[in-house]
Design a protein around this motif. Sequence first.
Motif, PDB file in Angstrom:
ATOM      1  N   ASN A  53       0.837  -1.210   0.000  1.00  0.00           N
ATOM      2  CA  ASN A  53       0.000   0.000   0.000  1.00  0.00           C
ATOM      3  C   ASN A  53       0.864   1.250   0.000  1.00  0.00           C
ATOM      4  O   ASN A  53       1.456   1.616   1.011  1.00  0.00           O
ATOM      5  CB  ASN A  53      -0.905   0.016   1.230  1.00  0.00           C
ATOM      6  CG  ASN A  53      -1.979  -1.038   1.147  1.00  0.00           C
ATOM      7  OD1 ASN A  53      -1.921  -2.054   1.831  1.00  0.00           O
ATOM      8  ND2 ASN A  53      -2.948  -0.818   0.287  1.00  0.00           N
TER       9      ASN A  53
ATOM     10  N   ASP B 164       4.306   2.067  11.875  1.00  0.00           N
ATOM     11  CA  ASP B 164       3.752   1.942  10.520  1.00  0.00           C
ATOM     12  C   ASP B 164       2.360   1.310  10.583  1.00  0.00           C
ATOM     13  O   ASP B 164       1.429   1.759   9.912  1.00  0.00           O
ATOM     14  CB  ASP B 164       4.694   1.091   9.664  1.00  0.00           C
ATOM     15  CG  ASP B 164       4.125   0.814   8.282  1.00  0.00           C
ATOM     16  OD1 ASP B 164       3.830   1.773   7.564  1.00  0.00           O
ATOM     17  OD2 ASP B 164       3.947  -0.368   7.939  1.00  0.00           O
ATOM     18  N   GLN B 168      -1.360   3.010   9.769  1.00  0.00           N
ATOM     19  CA  GLN B 168      -2.349   2.465   8.831  1.00  0.00           C
ATOM     20  C   GLN B 168      -3.712   2.316   9.505  1.00  0.00           C
ATOM     21  O   GLN B 168      -4.752   2.584   8.895  1.00  0.00           O
ATOM     22  CB  GLN B 168      -1.880   1.114   8.308  1.00  0.00           C
ATOM     23  CG  GLN B 168      -0.653   1.235   7.434  1.00  0.00           C
ATOM     24  CD  GLN B 168      -0.367  -0.032   6.665  1.00  0.00           C
ATOM     25  OE1 GLN B 168      -1.207  -0.504   5.910  1.00  0.00           O
ATOM     26  NE2 GLN B 168       0.797  -0.602   6.858  1.00  0.00           N
ATOM     27  N   SER B 171      -5.155   5.729   9.683  1.00  0.00           N
ATOM     28  CA  SER B 171      -5.633   6.145   8.353  1.00  0.00           C
ATOM     29  C   SER B 171      -6.991   5.516   8.064  1.00  0.00           C
ATOM     30  O   SER B 171      -7.873   6.156   7.478  1.00  0.00           O
ATOM     31  CB  SER B 171      -4.653   5.711   7.268  1.00  0.00           C
ATOM     32  OG  SER B 171      -3.471   6.429   7.385  1.00  0.00           O
ATOM     33  N   TYR B 217      -3.295   2.555   2.598  1.00  0.00           N
ATOM     34  CA  TYR B 217      -3.143   1.832   3.853  1.00  0.00           C
ATOM     35  C   TYR B 217      -3.926   0.534   3.755  1.00  0.00           C
ATOM     36  O   TYR B 217      -4.766   0.363   2.872  1.00  0.00           O
ATOM     37  CB  TYR B 217      -3.675   2.674   5.027  1.00  0.00           C
ATOM     38  CG  TYR B 217      -5.133   2.969   4.882  1.00  0.00           C
ATOM     39  CD1 TYR B 217      -5.573   4.071   4.167  1.00  0.00           C
ATOM     40  CD2 TYR B 217      -6.094   2.095   5.392  1.00  0.00           C
ATOM     41  CE1 TYR B 217      -6.910   4.301   3.969  1.00  0.00           C
ATOM     42  CE2 TYR B 217      -7.440   2.329   5.202  1.00  0.00           C
ATOM     43  CZ  TYR B 217      -7.841   3.435   4.493  1.00  0.00           C
ATOM     44  OH  TYR B 217      -9.175   3.646   4.287  1.00  0.00           O
TER      45      TYR B 217
END
Lengths: 125, 245
Positions: A53, B164, B168, B171, B217
């Motif tokens: 992604n 990370d 995500q 998001s 994401y």
Amino acid sequence: MRFLVVDDSVTMRRIIINSLQRIGYTDCVEAGDGSEALERFDASIDCVITDWNMPIVGGLEFVQQLRQREDGRRVPVIMVTTRSARDDIVAAAQAGVNNYVVKPFTPQVLKEKIDQVLAGAARAS
Amino acid sequence: MAERNRVPNDVLSDSEAALRMMDAILEELQGGKDRDEAALDHAVGQVMQRLEAVTPGSPDLAALVMHVYLDVIETLRILRRTRSALERATVEQVQATQQKLREVSSTTELAATDMLDGLDRAIAMVDRLEALAADRQDDEESKNVRAELREELYRLIVVLQFQDIAAQQLSHASSVLRNVEQRLERVVGLLDEADLVSSPDSEGEAPDQAHERTRTYDPAASMLDAEDRQALADEIFTPIATRDR
């Protein structure tokens, strides 16, 4: 051995590069998305590690485009991603990915997958 | 016969007059969004007088039209209150929450970068300690501690993957809120008379469908069960990874 590390997260790129250094690979080129990776890729790259992604050009599309290039047809590609649904993993395999690492990963798992694809590439050449 | 038709004709004529008047009043009400309650009460009084004037021989009809009129007024009041509440929810609460999520994401990314910098510096210090120890034949115990310290620092670097994955997840939460915001805006739009006729935008795809194609994401990103998920990937990829190309 030269690696191209593709991830839109700076943190993840640093973690992957750090893991590569720990297992003895110190020559890395970085890219923040698939589009940048296509620009940075050349024949000097021995292995690609990419996220899925990402903005602009995502990981799957990047691999598909890479496989259409003469210089990117055979380079080993490892996808490192949070995506772990069976359909996603199969789609990655169909796109031309050679090995798959699920985030969060350990350096041991990354090393194991790198060893597998490099051994496969060595046998083929 | 003409005599028998007179009453229905009068009722019809009175009804038409009453409806025309209702129409004019509704238009007036829609134009005056900020009209206060007192002004509405005044308008109700005026309507009552005008109804009596146009339906002198039909008290039942006047009462019925008045009843409908009051219902319409009440409905408009409720719609205005609903619209205002939705606007507050959309503009103030949803957007403020989205801003908070962006702030959390940005803060954790900066913090993760700072931690990585610190860990790199700490590893460099371990390197210096080892260089110094090499010059003076350090004991085994010190060597082991340095090796353990280095491993611990490497382990902490790997742990920072949480940033990370958390980014995500944030998001995804932000995207859900954006979707709710867009849907609320559509509902607010429907409460505006001008938007009752469907616009090209309202006939288009749902906001979440439009966002699906461009998202950066994984909505299912998780720190949990990584080993099980890796095992599934291995099941599919081991034959591919180990074969000659």
